[in-house]
Design a protein around this motif. Structure first.
Motif, PDB file in Angstrom:
ATOM      1  N   HIS A  80       0.695   5.153   1.427  1.00 12.99           N
ATOM      2  CA  HIS A  80      -0.074   5.950   2.389  1.00 12.99           C
ATOM      3  C   HIS A  80       0.501   7.351   2.437  1.00 12.99           C
ATOM      4  O   HIS A  80       1.714   7.513   2.600  1.00 12.99           O
ATOM      5  N   ASP A  82      -2.191   0.449   8.170  1.00 10.87           N
ATOM      6  CA  ASP A  82      -1.007   1.305   7.996  1.00 10.87           C
ATOM      7  C   ASP A  82       0.118   0.946   8.955  1.00 10.87           C
ATOM      8  O   ASP A  82       1.001   1.772   9.235  1.00 10.87           O
ATOM      9  N   ASN A 100       0.842  -1.189   0.000  1.00 11.04           N
ATOM     10  CA  ASN A 100       0.000   0.000   0.000  1.00 11.04           C
ATOM     11  C   ASN A 100       0.874   1.235   0.000  1.00 11.04           C
ATOM     12  O   ASN A 100       2.028   1.206   0.453  1.00 11.04           O
TER      13      ASN A 100
END
Ligand SMILES: Nc1nc2c(c(=O)[nH]1)N[C@@H](CN(C=O)c1ccc(C(=O)N[C@@H](CCC(=O)O)C(=O)O)cc1)CN2
Ligand SMILES: NCC(=O)N[C@@H]1O[C@H](COP(=O)([O-])[O-])[C@@H](O)[C@H]1O
Length: 213
Positions: free
Chosen positions: A109, A145, A107
């Motif tokens: 972020h 996260d 991911n």
């Protein structure tokens, strides 16, 4: 050729950077499908324009988050994807999904994690009076996260900046570093061992790879 599936929820500018990087051979892989949890988002138009398969999985079509993630996971397995790339995917994945694909989900972020996990990162940084911000590419696990950090890019915040100035400056860095990380993974240079990220067999530091000064 190795296969990538990209998960989106919106505009798809990050997706477009990955499409372009695959097209010029910077990333030695093929994006075999784009998955969105939202219908009618421009990211799906980008997939169509690139001739890439795409599917929408709407939460309301499933009894639970787990059922939705299981359906997405089965679709991904049937494609034989090597890497799952979250590109503005705004849905928290279930622990079952992140464990099923451990080490194969990344991911990006928009903050310098562990600072500002979650949403509204630019607003929070501006309100805190920060003088720098940035973006983080990390492995994805059940802690939102909280997965091992792979690579970060920093940007300055100037006194005259508004939120969109910082967002644009950050996004420019995102479009640069995400294709690089995906390339590392496709070249078998980047691996997750347990909860730790390794590049070329070397344990990455907590803030990810740091280029030699
Ligand atoms: N299990 C994980 N799932 C996800 C991760 C992760 O690290 N682990 N990363 C996120 C991406 N993300 C930040 O980078 C993020 C996306 C969405 C949310 C959130 O609170 N979403 C809300 C709904 C928001 C909306 O629909 O507008 C929610 O799911 O309830 C937090 C962080 C992707 N998933
Ligand atoms: N918490 C996840 C998150 O906020 N991700 C952010 O969404 C944007 C996606 O834009 P895009 O849809 O144009 O690629 C990117 O800036 C990414 O950092």
């Amino acid at each position: 050729m190795k296969k990538i599936v990209v998960l989106i929820s919106g505009q798809g500018s990050t997706l477009q950077a990955l499409i372009d990087a695959c097209a010029i051979g910077q990333i030695p892989a093929q994006i075999v499908s784009v998955i969105s949890n939202k219908a009618d988002v421009f990211g799906l138009e980008r997939a169509k324009s690139a001739g890439i398969s795409h599917r929408v999985f709407l939460r309301k079509a499933f009894d639970s988050n787990l059922a939705m993630d299981n359906a997405i996971g089965d679709y991904i397995d049937n494609l034989g994807a090597d890497l799952i790339v979250l590109a503005g995917y705004m849905k928290i994945l279930t622990p079952e999904f992140t464990q099923r694909f451990a080490g194969r989900v990344v991911n990006i972020h928009p903050s310098l994690l562990p600072k500002y996990p979650g949403l509204n990162t630019y607003q929070r940084a501006m309100e805190a009076g920060d003088t720098e911000h940035g973006t983080t590419v990390h492995f994805v696990n059940e802690e939102v996260d909280g997965g091992a950090i792979i690579l970060q890019a920093k940007v300055p915040i100037f006194p005259e900046d508004n939120i969109s100035d910082v967002e644009q400056r950050t996004r420019e860095q995102e479009l640069r570093i995400y294709p690089l990380v995906v390339k590392w993974f496709m070249e078998d240079r980047l691996k997750l061992v347990g909860t730790q990220a390794y590049l070329d067999g070397q344990l990455l530091p907590p803030q990810g790879y740091a280029a030699e000064e």
